[in-house]
Design an enzyme around this catalytic site. Sequence first.
Site, PDB file in Angstrom:
ATOM      1  N   LYS A 211       0.845  -1.201   0.000  1.00 32.06           N
ATOM      2  CA  LYS A 211       0.000   0.000   0.000  1.00 32.06           C
ATOM      3  C   LYS A 211       0.877   1.246   0.000  1.00 32.06           C
ATOM      4  O   LYS A 211       0.598   2.212  -0.719  1.00 32.06           O
ATOM      5  CB  LYS A 211      -0.943  -0.026   1.215  1.00 32.06           C
ATOM      6  CG  LYS A 211      -2.055  -1.056   1.054  1.00 32.06           C
ATOM      7  CD  LYS A 211      -2.839  -1.328   2.323  1.00 32.06           C
ATOM      8  CE  LYS A 211      -3.798  -2.501   2.082  1.00 32.06           C
ATOM      9  NZ  LYS A 211      -4.522  -2.930   3.267  1.00 32.06           N
TER      10      LYS A 211
ATOM     11  N   GLN B 127      -5.071  -1.698   9.486  1.00 27.54           N
ATOM     12  CA  GLN B 127      -4.885  -3.028   8.884  1.00 27.54           C
ATOM     13  C   GLN B 127      -5.490  -4.106   9.786  1.00 27.54           C
ATOM     14  O   GLN B 127      -5.159  -4.187  10.974  1.00 27.54           O
ATOM     15  CB  GLN B 127      -3.386  -3.277   8.648  1.00 27.54           C
ATOM     16  CG  GLN B 127      -3.080  -4.566   7.916  1.00 27.54           C
ATOM     17  CD  GLN B 127      -3.616  -4.587   6.477  1.00 27.54           C
ATOM     18  OE1 GLN B 127      -3.476  -3.633   5.730  1.00 27.54           O
ATOM     19  NE2 GLN B 127      -4.245  -5.691   6.112  1.00 27.54           N
TER      20      GLN B 127
ATOM     21  N   ASP C 285     -11.350   2.320   3.645  1.00 26.07           N
ATOM     22  CA  ASP C 285     -11.573   0.873   3.508  1.00 26.07           C
ATOM     23  C   ASP C 285     -13.054   0.564   3.300  1.00 26.07           C
ATOM     24  O   ASP C 285     -13.417  -0.555   2.927  1.00 26.07           O
ATOM     25  CB  ASP C 285     -11.081   0.149   4.770  1.00 26.07           C
ATOM     26  CG  ASP C 285      -9.815  -0.649   4.524  1.00 26.07           C
ATOM     27  OD1 ASP C 285      -9.521  -0.930   3.341  1.00 26.07           O
ATOM     28  OD2 ASP C 285      -9.128  -0.990   5.504  1.00 26.07           O
TER      29      ASP C 285
END
Length: 285
Positions: free
Chosen positions: A53, A97, A120
Amino acid sequence: MSAELIDGKLIAASIKDELKEKVANLMAQGITPGLAVILVGDNSASQVYVNNKKKACEYIGIKSFSYELPATTKEAELLELIEALNGDQTIHGILVQLPLPKHMDEQKIILKINPTKDVDGFHPQNVGALSIGLEGFVSCTPAGVIQLLKRSHIDIAGKQCVVVGRSNIVGKPVSMLLLREHATVTICHSRTKDLTAVLRQADIIIAAVGIPKFIHGTMLKQGAVVIDVGINRDETGKLCGDVDFESCALQASYITPVPGGVGPMTIAMLMYNCVLAATNQGGII
Ligand code: NAD
């Protein structure tokens, strides 16, 4: 093999190039998109994802801010960090995460993220927006699946789509997106009685099961489109999907490989959401 390969790497690369241009435009207007990436603990798979990322951010021109916290971090400390990032104008997107260490409540953490920075797309406000057709962030892997289909010029409207898997991060949101694209959608899961009978009706199959090579070519209708979301290891330790690629490629019209299919799209769509967040927060139309 008779199926045409859908090259996720190539499609993801073209999305990233489009975003690079958009970021250059934002920068010309004094806005540098900023993404905060929070990693708690030392899960090696998560470390790989986070590094990928960061690399994508660098390529596109998004400034990434990394927070690598020890596994012993208290839930309250993580909540405090998110609170600070919510109020930081240089940060447009916040990514925590997953999975988090067991002593943390993932839902509580996700709820803390300001929905306008939830790149997200996991916050209930964004999930709800998707289900009633309002603007919001769409989670990255499901959004990537739709882009793979659209950019391969595969019609979705009116098609029989079968999604295998009903998870909150893949199965359910991808089903909502297919419905938004006017498909007729069937969701299968671990209690589905005759999966093969349902799959044989499908024009488009999205496999998100988490079982190596679970879907075999004999279960497909000739000419079906097969999108494999799965990331598994086979008995030899090699990366493989939820679909038995060799047998399905003989039956399908289009198929995604693993690796190189859906995987690269997840990161490309995260970058898309970051640029969208910066555009929204920068007040640019
Ligand atoms: P999950 O374990 O949360 O959900 C799996 C789903 O499969 C469940 O809804 C379950 O009902 C269904 N299922 C299990 N056994 C079944 C059976 N016998 N018949 C029909 N359905 C069955 O998994 P997930 O998080 O949705 O992930 C699915 C796969 O996708 C995994 O391999 C994961 O690693 C991969 N994944 C890939 C990406 C990516 O970026 N490419 C992102 C997320 C997940």
